[in-house]
Motif scaffolding. Sequence first.
Motif, short mmCIF file in Angstrom:
data_model
loop_
_atom_site.label_atom_id
_atom_site.label_comp_id
_atom_site.label_asym_id
_atom_site.label_seq_id
_atom_site.Cartn_x
_atom_site.Cartn_y
_atom_site.Cartn_z
N ARG A 21 14.49 97.68 71.69
CA ARG A 21 13.78 97.72 72.83
C ARG A 21 12.37 98.83 72.29
NH1 ARG A 21 12.88 102.06 75.76
NH2 ARG A 21 14.81 103.24 74.87
N VAL A 22 12.48 99.54 71.69
CA VAL A 22 11.46 100.42 71.12
C VAL A 22 10.54 99.67 70.21
CG1 VAL A 22 10.65 102.50 69.95
CG2 VAL A 22 12.54 102.49 71.38
N GLU A 23 11.35 98.69 69.15
CA GLU A 23 10.54 97.85 68.55
C GLU A 23 9.77 96.86 69.22
OE1 GLU A 23 12.14 94.00 66.06
OE2 GLU A 23 13.15 95.83 65.65
N ARG A 24 10.04 96.29 70.36
CA ARG A 24 9.50 95.47 71.17
C ARG A 24 8.28 96.01 71.67
NH1 ARG A 24 14.22 93.61 72.39
NH2 ARG A 24 14.50 94.70 74.42
N GLU A 25 8.45 97.29 72.44
CA GLU A 25 7.56 97.99 73.11
C GLU A 25 6.28 98.42 72.03
OE1 GLU A 25 9.06 101.73 74.84
OE2 GLU A 25 10.40 100.37 76.26
N LEU A 26 6.51 98.90 70.66
CA LEU A 26 5.46 99.16 69.71
C LEU A 26 4.80 97.92 69.46
CD1 LEU A 26 7.41 101.77 67.57
CD2 LEU A 26 5.78 102.03 69.18
N THR A 27 5.44 96.88 69.08
CA THR A 27 4.90 95.78 68.84
C THR A 27 3.92 95.24 69.95
OG1 THR A 27 6.65 95.10 67.39
CG2 THR A 27 5.40 93.35 68.02
N GLU A 28 4.57 95.14 71.13
CA GLU A 28 3.78 94.72 72.31
C GLU A 28 2.36 95.50 72.62
OE1 GLU A 28 6.56 94.71 75.50
OE2 GLU A 28 7.16 92.83 74.78
#
Length: 128
Positions: free
Chosen positions: A22-29
């Motif tokens: 979830r954090v991986e997606r947030e940082l990428t987005e």
Amino acid sequence: TLAMRVSYGGRSILLTGDLDPRVERELTEQGLMEPADVLKIPHHGSRRSAGHALLQKVHPSLAIITAGYENSYGHPHPEVLERLASMRATPFRTDIWGMVCVRTDGRRIELDAFRWQADRRTQSLRRF
């Protein structure tokens, strides 16, 4: 969760620890992931780690996966290995190679791998 991008000269390494998907997606987005030569794959290469969006943003040449030999979780997951192959990122797995050491002088990247031997000493397997 701690993620850190280390740069020296023209080379960089992204250390992701146990970065949650979830954090991986947030940082990428949020545009917080930048290209890196080496990516330490999050969460031992579990199925949802190192998503396609992260790999596209970081676009690593080398991927380090820390997983125990014959671990009960089946890490790294085959889907993660497939995503790395599709990005042409070369995986270096601790379950196969043993300890993996990465060094750079800002121009070149060197990798050493060491595997424990029966006499408790290490043996260098390969230098890149």
